[in-house]
Write a protein that holds these residues in place. Structure first.
Motif, PDB file in Angstrom:
ATOM      1  N   VAL A 116       0.848  -5.102   8.426  1.00 33.60           N
ATOM      2  CA  VAL A 116       1.711  -5.044   7.240  1.00 33.60           C
ATOM      3  C   VAL A 116       0.877  -4.730   5.996  1.00 33.60           C
ATOM      4  O   VAL A 116       1.225  -3.846   5.205  1.00 33.60           O
ATOM      5  CB  VAL A 116       2.488  -6.376   7.069  1.00 33.60           C
ATOM      6  CG1 VAL A 116       3.134  -6.475   5.702  1.00 33.60           C
ATOM      7  CG2 VAL A 116       3.528  -6.521   8.173  1.00 33.60           C
ATOM      8  N   VAL A 152       5.195  -9.041   0.205  1.00 36.14           N
ATOM      9  CA  VAL A 152       5.323  -8.634  -1.199  1.00 36.14           C
ATOM     10  C   VAL A 152       5.804  -9.803  -2.052  1.00 36.14           C
ATOM     11  O   VAL A 152       5.299 -10.039  -3.152  1.00 36.14           O
ATOM     12  CB  VAL A 152       6.266  -7.406  -1.318  1.00 36.14           C
ATOM     13  CG1 VAL A 152       6.715  -7.168  -2.753  1.00 36.14           C
ATOM     14  CG2 VAL A 152       5.584  -6.158  -0.761  1.00 36.14           C
ATOM     15  N   THR A 168      -0.430  -1.107   5.711  1.00 37.09           N
ATOM     16  CA  THR A 168       0.630  -0.200   5.268  1.00 37.09           C
ATOM     17  C   THR A 168       0.857  -0.325   3.766  1.00 37.09           C
ATOM     18  O   THR A 168       0.933   0.682   3.058  1.00 37.09           O
ATOM     19  CB  THR A 168       1.949  -0.495   6.012  1.00 37.09           C
ATOM     20  OG1 THR A 168       1.711  -0.435   7.402  1.00 37.09           O
ATOM     21  CG2 THR A 168       3.036   0.475   5.636  1.00 37.09           C
ATOM     22  N   LEU A 169       0.967  -1.564   3.280  1.00 31.31           N
ATOM     23  CA  LEU A 169       1.231  -1.778   1.852  1.00 31.31           C
ATOM     24  C   LEU A 169       0.070  -1.284   0.987  1.00 31.31           C
ATOM     25  O   LEU A 169       0.301  -0.729  -0.096  1.00 31.31           O
ATOM     26  CB  LEU A 169       1.509  -3.263   1.589  1.00 31.31           C
ATOM     27  CG  LEU A 169       2.805  -3.816   2.201  1.00 31.31           C
ATOM     28  CD1 LEU A 169       2.861  -5.331   2.050  1.00 31.31           C
ATOM     29  CD2 LEU A 169       4.029  -3.161   1.577  1.00 31.31           C
ATOM     30  N   HIS A 204       7.243  -7.009   5.530  1.00 31.05           N
ATOM     31  CA  HIS A 204       6.727  -6.405   4.295  1.00 31.05           C
ATOM     32  C   HIS A 204       7.321  -7.127   3.087  1.00 31.05           C
ATOM     33  O   HIS A 204       6.627  -7.391   2.112  1.00 31.05           O
ATOM     34  CB  HIS A 204       7.082  -4.915   4.244  1.00 31.05           C
ATOM     35  CG  HIS A 204       6.448  -4.113   5.331  1.00 31.05           C
ATOM     36  ND1 HIS A 204       7.043  -3.967   6.553  1.00 31.05           N
ATOM     37  CD2 HIS A 204       5.273  -3.433   5.378  1.00 31.05           C
ATOM     38  CE1 HIS A 204       6.265  -3.215   7.314  1.00 31.05           C
ATOM     39  NE2 HIS A 204       5.175  -2.882   6.634  1.00 31.05           N
ATOM     40  N   HIS A 205       8.615  -7.434   3.183  1.00 27.84           N
ATOM     41  CA  HIS A 205       9.294  -8.123   2.086  1.00 27.84           C
ATOM     42  C   HIS A 205       8.650  -9.482   1.835  1.00 27.84           C
ATOM     43  O   HIS A 205       8.356  -9.844   0.691  1.00 27.84           O
ATOM     44  CB  HIS A 205      10.783  -8.276   2.424  1.00 27.84           C
ATOM     45  CG  HIS A 205      11.583  -8.935   1.347  1.00 27.84           C
ATOM     46  ND1 HIS A 205      12.879  -9.321   1.544  1.00 27.84           N
ATOM     47  CD2 HIS A 205      11.293  -9.292   0.072  1.00 27.84           C
ATOM     48  CE1 HIS A 205      13.347  -9.881   0.433  1.00 27.84           C
ATOM     49  NE2 HIS A 205      12.397  -9.875  -0.463  1.00 27.84           N
ATOM     50  N   TYR A 221      10.091   0.096   5.630  1.00 34.47           N
ATOM     51  CA  TYR A 221       9.539  -1.248   5.755  1.00 34.47           C
ATOM     52  C   TYR A 221      10.550  -2.190   6.377  1.00 34.47           C
ATOM     53  O   TYR A 221      11.743  -1.912   6.426  1.00 34.47           O
ATOM     54  CB  TYR A 221       9.158  -1.820   4.383  1.00 34.47           C
ATOM     55  CG  TYR A 221       8.037  -1.107   3.669  1.00 34.47           C
ATOM     56  CD1 TYR A 221       7.092  -0.355   4.348  1.00 34.47           C
ATOM     57  CD2 TYR A 221       7.913  -1.202   2.298  1.00 34.47           C
ATOM     58  CE1 TYR A 221       6.065   0.284   3.676  1.00 34.47           C
ATOM     59  CE2 TYR A 221       6.891  -0.562   1.612  1.00 34.47           C
ATOM     60  CZ  TYR A 221       5.968   0.178   2.313  1.00 34.47           C
ATOM     61  OH  TYR A 221       4.961   0.801   1.650  1.00 34.47           O
ATOM     62  N   LEU A 241      14.479  -1.871   1.753  1.00 35.41           N
ATOM     63  CA  LEU A 241      13.278  -1.750   2.577  1.00 35.41           C
ATOM     64  C   LEU A 241      13.347  -0.543   3.506  1.00 35.41           C
ATOM     65  O   LEU A 241      12.337   0.135   3.728  1.00 35.41           O
ATOM     66  CB  LEU A 241      13.068  -3.024   3.399  1.00 35.41           C
ATOM     67  CG  LEU A 241      12.674  -4.267   2.617  1.00 35.41           C
ATOM     68  CD1 LEU A 241      12.913  -5.520   3.445  1.00 35.41           C
ATOM     69  CD2 LEU A 241      11.222  -4.177   2.157  1.00 35.41           C
TER      70      LEU A 241
END
Length: 169
Positions: free
Chosen positions: A84, A56, A87-88, A52-53, A48, A43
């Protein structure tokens, strides 16, 4: 399984000392640190963090999930999840689509790049889990899962069960 470790005959487990419980708590802290170490390195290459993890991961597990469902699973504020997700989406890892039935809903999908990141993160964690499970053996694995499930709040258990059911198909 002997009587002292079975769910019905667990009376011996009711008499754990504070010291034994402390050791279990500390083991959880250190295990979690190990469990997140490899994904954290991956990450950081993307700039990230763990939020974020988690996003996802759960978008991968439930393609098309709504933002509201993800909010419920992650237990974060709408503002923090939106940061979040922005950003993704901007980085091309997540696609947000307007709902077909309810235009106010946004449905989330991983892009190919997002799926690659998810795979790298999950592979690292699967490798660590696989090694630990092999070292502990099948009875310990089953007991560990029972302990984790027993620690879940009822709302989280519902999300967990829904994902387990999805995995059976």
């Amino acid at each position: 399984m002997d009587q002292s470790t079975s769910p019905q005959g667990g009376q011996a487990l009711l008499f754990l000392t504070d010291e034994q419980l402390r050791k279990g708590i500390e083991a959880m802290f250190f295990a979690y640190r190990g469990f997140t170490a490899d994904p954290d390195r991956i990450l950081s290459e993307w700039g990230y963090g763990r939020a974020h993890h988690r996003a996802v991961h759960f978008i991968h597990r439930s393609p098309g999930t709504t933002v509201n469902n993800l909010l419920s699973i992650l237990g974060v504020t709408k503002q923090s999840l939106n940061r979040v997700l922005r950003t993704l989406v901007a980085d091309g890892l997540v696609e947000s689509r307007v709902g077909q039935i309810d235009k106010r809903e946004r449905h989330l999908y991983l892009t190919d790049t997002g799926a690659e990141l998810e795979r790298a993160l999950s592979d690292a964690q699967r490798d660590r889990m696989r090694a630990a499970y092999r070292a502990a053996g099948p009875e310990a694995v089953a007991g560990f899962r029972q302990v984790l499930e027993a620690m879940m709040d009822e709302d989280m258990r519902r999300h967990y069960e829904a994902l387990r059911e999805k995995g059976k198909t």
